[in-house]
Scaffold this motif. Structure first.
Motif, PDB file in Angstrom:
ATOM      1  N   ILE A 137       0.835  -1.205   0.000  1.00  0.00           N
ATOM      2  CA  ILE A 137       0.000   0.000   0.000  1.00  0.00           C
ATOM      3  C   ILE A 137       0.866   1.249   0.000  1.00  0.00           C
ATOM      4  N   SER A 138       1.912   1.238   0.814  1.00  0.00           N
ATOM      5  CA  SER A 138       2.814   2.382   0.889  1.00  0.00           C
ATOM      6  C   SER A 138       3.529   2.606  -0.443  1.00  0.00           C
ATOM      7  N   ALA A 139       4.007   1.524  -1.051  1.00  0.00           N
ATOM      8  CA  ALA A 139       4.680   1.647  -2.347  1.00  0.00           C
ATOM      9  C   ALA A 139       3.707   2.147  -3.418  1.00  0.00           C
ATOM     10  N   LEU A 183       4.058   5.536  -5.571  1.00  0.00           N
ATOM     11  CA  LEU A 183       4.069   5.412  -7.026  1.00  0.00           C
ATOM     12  C   LEU A 183       2.978   6.259  -7.672  1.00  0.00           C
ATOM     13  N   VAL A 184       1.771   6.204  -7.132  1.00  0.00           N
ATOM     14  CA  VAL A 184       0.662   7.003  -7.666  1.00  0.00           C
ATOM     15  C   VAL A 184       0.939   8.493  -7.467  1.00  0.00           C
ATOM     16  N   ILE A 244       2.880  14.827  -0.700  1.00  0.00           N
ATOM     17  CA  ILE A 244       1.676  14.369  -0.009  1.00  0.00           C
ATOM     18  C   ILE A 244       1.645  12.848   0.069  1.00  0.00           C
ATOM     19  N   ALA A 245       2.093  12.182  -0.983  1.00  0.00           N
ATOM     20  CA  ALA A 245       2.127  10.713  -0.972  1.00  0.00           C
ATOM     21  C   ALA A 245       3.080  10.195   0.107  1.00  0.00           C
ATOM     22  N   TRP A 246       4.243  10.816   0.270  1.00  0.00           N
ATOM     23  CA  TRP A 246       5.176  10.405   1.317  1.00  0.00           C
ATOM     24  C   TRP A 246       4.578  10.642   2.701  1.00  0.00           C
TER      25      TRP A 246
END
Length: 82
Positions: free
Chosen positions: A12-14, A18-19, A35-37
């Motif tokens: 999920i984290s990856a 990626l997204v 924001i993803a990080w």
């Protein structure tokens, strides 16, 4: 609902990162990567999943939460394409 395992949380984290990178590139908006990080780090803080082999270590939950804080710091301090 199934409990989220460590392996599933890594996937999920990856996928989040990626997204976030993909959207950041397509939309030419670098903040989406940050924001993803941050979301990935929050996932580890609020749900500290760890490998089953480490279950006997009493400090593993704290270590996973510290890793989440490090992910959030990466998202806040590093300026990806901004």
């Amino acid at each position: 609902m199934k409990k989220i395992t460590f392996k599933m949380q890594l996937y999920i984290s990856a996928a989040l990162i990626l997204v976030g990178n993909l959207l950041s590139t397509l939309l030419k908006n670098g903040i989406l990567c940050n924001i993803a990080w941050i979301l990935s780090g929050l996932l580890y803080i609020f749900h500290p999943a760890y490998p089953s082999e480490s279950a006997d270590n009493p400090r593993i939950e704290r270590a996973v939460r510290i890793a989440g804080v490090i992910l959030i710091l990466i998202g806040l301090l590093i300026r990806f394409r901004v």
